[in-house]
Each structure stands twice: as C-alpha cells, then as structure tokens.
Design an enzyme around this catalytic site. Sequence first.
Site, PDB file in Angstrom:
ATOM      1  N   HIS A   1      54.749 -56.263 -23.964  1.00  0.00           N
ATOM      2  CA  HIS A   1      54.096 -55.058 -24.498  1.00  0.00           C
ATOM      3  C   HIS A   1      53.078 -54.535 -23.491  1.00  0.00           C
ATOM      4  O   HIS A   1      52.435 -55.309 -22.775  1.00  0.00           O
ATOM      5  CB  HIS A   1      53.450 -55.301 -25.864  1.00  0.00           C
ATOM      6  CG  HIS A   1      52.350 -56.319 -25.895  1.00  0.00           C
ATOM      7  ND1 HIS A   1      51.035 -56.007 -25.645  1.00  0.00           N
ATOM      8  CD2 HIS A   1      52.371 -57.649 -26.161  1.00  0.00           C
ATOM      9  CE1 HIS A   1      50.282 -57.093 -25.769  1.00  0.00           C
ATOM     10  NE2 HIS A   1      51.070 -58.116 -26.072  1.00  0.00           N
TER      11      HIS A   1
ATOM     12  N   HIS B   1      42.262 -61.331 -25.475  1.00  0.00           N
ATOM     13  CA  HIS B   1      41.527 -60.695 -26.574  1.00  0.00           C
ATOM     14  C   HIS B   1      40.015 -60.819 -26.417  1.00  0.00           C
ATOM     15  O   HIS B   1      39.279 -60.277 -27.236  1.00  0.00           O
ATOM     16  CB  HIS B   1      41.914 -61.266 -27.947  1.00  0.00           C
ATOM     17  CG  HIS B   1      43.313 -60.963 -28.360  1.00  0.00           C
ATOM     18  ND1 HIS B   1      43.712 -60.920 -29.678  1.00  0.00           N
ATOM     19  CD2 HIS B   1      44.423 -60.696 -27.636  1.00  0.00           C
ATOM     20  CE1 HIS B   1      44.995 -60.641 -29.752  1.00  0.00           C
ATOM     21  NE2 HIS B   1      45.450 -60.504 -28.514  1.00  0.00           N
TER      22      HIS B   1
ATOM     23  N   ASP C   1      50.585 -52.227 -24.412  1.00  0.00           N
ATOM     24  CA  ASP C   1      49.292 -51.892 -25.008  1.00  0.00           C
ATOM     25  C   ASP C   1      48.366 -53.092 -24.925  1.00  0.00           C
ATOM     26  O   ASP C   1      48.824 -54.228 -24.732  1.00  0.00           O
ATOM     27  CB  ASP C   1      49.466 -51.435 -26.456  1.00  0.00           C
ATOM     28  CG  ASP C   1      49.907 -52.561 -27.377  1.00  0.00           C
ATOM     29  OD1 ASP C   1      50.917 -53.217 -27.050  1.00  0.00           O
ATOM     30  OD2 ASP C   1      49.254 -52.794 -28.419  1.00  0.00           O
TER      31      ASP C   1
ATOM     32  N   ASP D   1      47.452 -60.488 -21.043  1.00  0.00           N
ATOM     33  CA  ASP D   1      48.075 -60.151 -22.323  1.00  0.00           C
ATOM     34  C   ASP D   1      48.169 -58.648 -22.480  1.00  0.00           C
ATOM     35  O   ASP D   1      47.218 -58.002 -22.922  1.00  0.00           O
ATOM     36  CB  ASP D   1      47.245 -60.766 -23.450  1.00  0.00           C
ATOM     37  CG  ASP D   1      47.827 -60.557 -24.826  1.00  0.00           C
ATOM     38  OD1 ASP D   1      49.020 -60.216 -24.908  1.00  0.00           O
ATOM     39  OD2 ASP D   1      47.098 -60.731 -25.818  1.00  0.00           O
TER      40      ASP D   1
ATOM     41  N   GLU E   1      51.894 -53.617 -29.949  1.00  0.00           N
ATOM     42  CA  GLU E   1      51.855 -54.998 -30.440  1.00  0.00           C
ATOM     43  C   GLU E   1      50.463 -55.397 -30.887  1.00  0.00           C
ATOM     44  O   GLU E   1      50.285 -56.016 -31.942  1.00  0.00           O
ATOM     45  CB  GLU E   1      52.366 -55.955 -29.356  1.00  0.00           C
ATOM     46  CG  GLU E   1      52.656 -57.366 -29.861  1.00  0.00           C
ATOM     47  CD  GLU E   1      51.442 -58.287 -29.868  1.00  0.00           C
ATOM     48  OE1 GLU E   1      51.479 -59.323 -30.565  1.00  0.00           O
ATOM     49  OE2 GLU E   1      50.443 -57.958 -29.180  1.00  0.00           O
TER      50      GLU E   1
END
Length: 464
Positions: free
Chosen positions: A101, A434, A103, A134, A169
């Site tokens: 992904h 994150h 995004d 990520d 995602e």
Amino acid sequence: MTSELSRHEAVRTAADEAVPEALADLGALVRIPSVAFPGFDHAQVQRSAEAVKALAEATGVFERVEIRDAAVPDTEERGMPAVLATRAARNGRPTILLYAHHDVQPVGDEALWESAPFEPTVRDGRLYGRGAADDKAGVMVHIGALRALRQALGDDFDLGVALFIEGEEEAGSRSFAQFLSDNADALRADVIVVADSGNWDARTPAVTVSLRGNARFTLRVRTLDHASHSGMYGGAVPDALMATVKLLATLWDDDGAVAVEGLATRDAATPDYSEETLRDEAGLPAGVTPIGRDSILSRIWNKPSITLTGIDAPSVVNASNTLTPEVTVVISARVAPGQTAREAYEALAAHLRAHAPFGAELEFTDVDCGDGFLVDTGGWAVQDARAALADGYGVAPVDLGVGGSIPFIADLVREFPAAQILVTGVEDPHARAHSPNESLHLDTFRHALSAEALLLERLDTRTL
C-alpha cells in the site's frame, strides 16, 4: 542444471544492482504525504498513486497499468486510488499477485521526530521517514524485484504478474472488498504476496504464519443529564469519568491479562524470546514490568489484548470542579487467531454491559471488525518462499506470528479461496511503524528485494 544456475545467479546479481535505484525511488515516494485519513489532502494520495503507476510502467513488465478506485459500500463515496497492473501467464506458469500500500499514517506530533517526517533521511544504516518502512518499502521491494527479473531475463519469462498497490490500508481499507470484487479477473492468482509484515530481526527473515484479528469500537459512558458542581453533589452522584475508570478496569486482571469471558486463546508453541529483547524492541523502561502470563510471544501472538486508544474527557488545562456527565473512549482489541472478530466484539460488549457501574448508560458505535489469519504452511508456495528468503538473506527464515492485524487478508481468502497467501515484509522490530521516527533498515531492504526477485525466478520455473 547449468542454465537454471545461471538464471538464478543473473537474477541475484540484478537484484543487488537494483537496490540503489530502488532506494532513490523510495525516497521520492516518502516525500509525498499520502495520508488517506479524513481531513487530510487526498490530492497527495492521488499524487502518490500516479508516482507508483509511473514506476510500474517503467519496469516494462506489464501489459496494462491503471489507477482505479471502488465504491465504499453503503455510502456515496469512492475509495482512495489504487494502482493495478497485470501481465498474463504463459506456457502453464503460475500467476503471482504482489500487494502493498502507498498510503501512510499521519505523522502525529512532529516535534517528536528527529528529522522531518516527509524528508527521507539516512542515519546509522536506516532510512527515516513516514512510510519508509510501512509500506512504501513494500512497494519498492515489488518494483525492484520486477526490475531485477526483467534485467536478468529480459522478456524471456512466462510468469504471470499482477501488482495491486492499495491507497487506503492505513485508513481502514473501506473499499477493499469491493475493489476485489470489481477486479477479480485481473487480480486472480495462484500465489499472493502481501508485503506488509515484519521479520524476526534486522538480519533474520520471516514468513508470517499467524495474525491476530481486531475489534475496534467507540464506547460512550453516560451517568448524568448535565454537568454538576462536584462540591455540591460529589459523594452522592456518580460522574461519568469515575464510572468509566471503574468499568475499564474490569477488562484486565491484576497481572494485566485480559479478563473478559468469551475471548479465546490459541494453543500454539512460540520460539524463545527474552524479556530483555522485549524491553529493547518495545522501549520498556527498567522499572516497568511486562503484563500478562505465559511466554511473552504467546501473549503477543496467541492471546487477546485490549488497548484504550483514545478518550474524550475534560483535559487537564480545562479541569474544573465539575461532575462529568459523559465520557467517550475508543477500545481496540486484538483477537486470537482462530476466533472471529465479531464473536470477540460481542463478548466484549456483553462484558461491559454486565459490569457497567451505578447503572451507567452505555452506547456502542463505529464498530469495526477484522478477522485474523492462519497460513496453511503445507503448500508449495510457502516452501518456495522459504527457499528464496534463505537465498536472499543468507539466513534461514523463521515462522512468525504477529500481534498486529491485516484484516483485509480475510477478504482475499474469501474472494480467492484457491490462492496460496504469503505474508512477508521489510520491517524489523526497530522500524517503529505508525510511530514517530519510523525507519527502514537498509540491509534488510536489500535482502528483501533479493529474496523476492529470487522467488519470482523460482516461480517462473514452476509448471502448474
């Protein structure tokens, strides 16, 4: 045998040579703040999709490369732009679907970043930036491996390839299932590689064989029609913040283990993993003790967990001598593999209703459930992946359970039940996905790119 060996070595060499360009392109992707959450500039997500489309086209591998979206069910909205590229298999070879992904998560408090989150920065063998690990690294592992395959073999390969780079995602994949349905023929594959997981450590690769599910919801706790003076009525009237604290405390026992009847545990062995390693990887200070019981990895991989991820209540700066009438919290539960997320949510809701203190009124909204995943490790694709990872990293891979969730894998299983699904990744335990200062270990990226290129070459020799 000589021909097979020369192909193998040619792909390995091409993969090594592909790394600098792949990292440069990764840096360019990191510079695009492609946050798909509501309230952010979605033009940047479109810009990111266009950049990925250009990268896919430039590989020369695909017959068709498009940006597509899908409807968000039960709304008038469209999902975020995804890149879909396809090349048909020839001469009985399998088709592989490569997923990642483009995004990314919001940056959070930018003051906590040691360098600008959207300015790729190399420090101590790591590339820092939001999305560096990520999952824009996953995007570039796919692109780099395809470049290496074509560099080594030219057009002389028969493997079918579909590339699906999603654009939402991190924001919940709201249109994912519809996208699969709309594009089922283009996405149908014998093997699916989901490059959105992690490795045992920076040097040791892993095949993710289990993922916990998740059940997330918003809970409103209400005890009063309106706020009241705490001096006038405190001691007789329950305020919502006190009721919420008492209620949430019932979710865990004194060891911090989940204490909710109906939440399942998976019975499965786990590798050795020390408390020292946990402290290092999680940033757990010496004076703080781990929670739960049994082996550390069983707590993370095979047992449920419950986390309070948000709360709306009076802030410290706005504190006053007032009884709070209502409080809203977000509860995120990780569900043991093998239990459905909906069943876990129902168990949690029943527990909270049964333990609501002082007759507090509870309201449940924004329920989001995603099932966990258990890999069938007996298929030929898993064996090929293990061999390619061992070749690419120079270290035998381990089977890894992951405490996190990738709920859309359940959609892949439902739409493509015959496909063998492999969950891999480029992250190591220090990637801080994150979180502030997200980063990619550069050697891990190099090995991951090589391993995937070697997997593609290996599958190109397999006849179904």
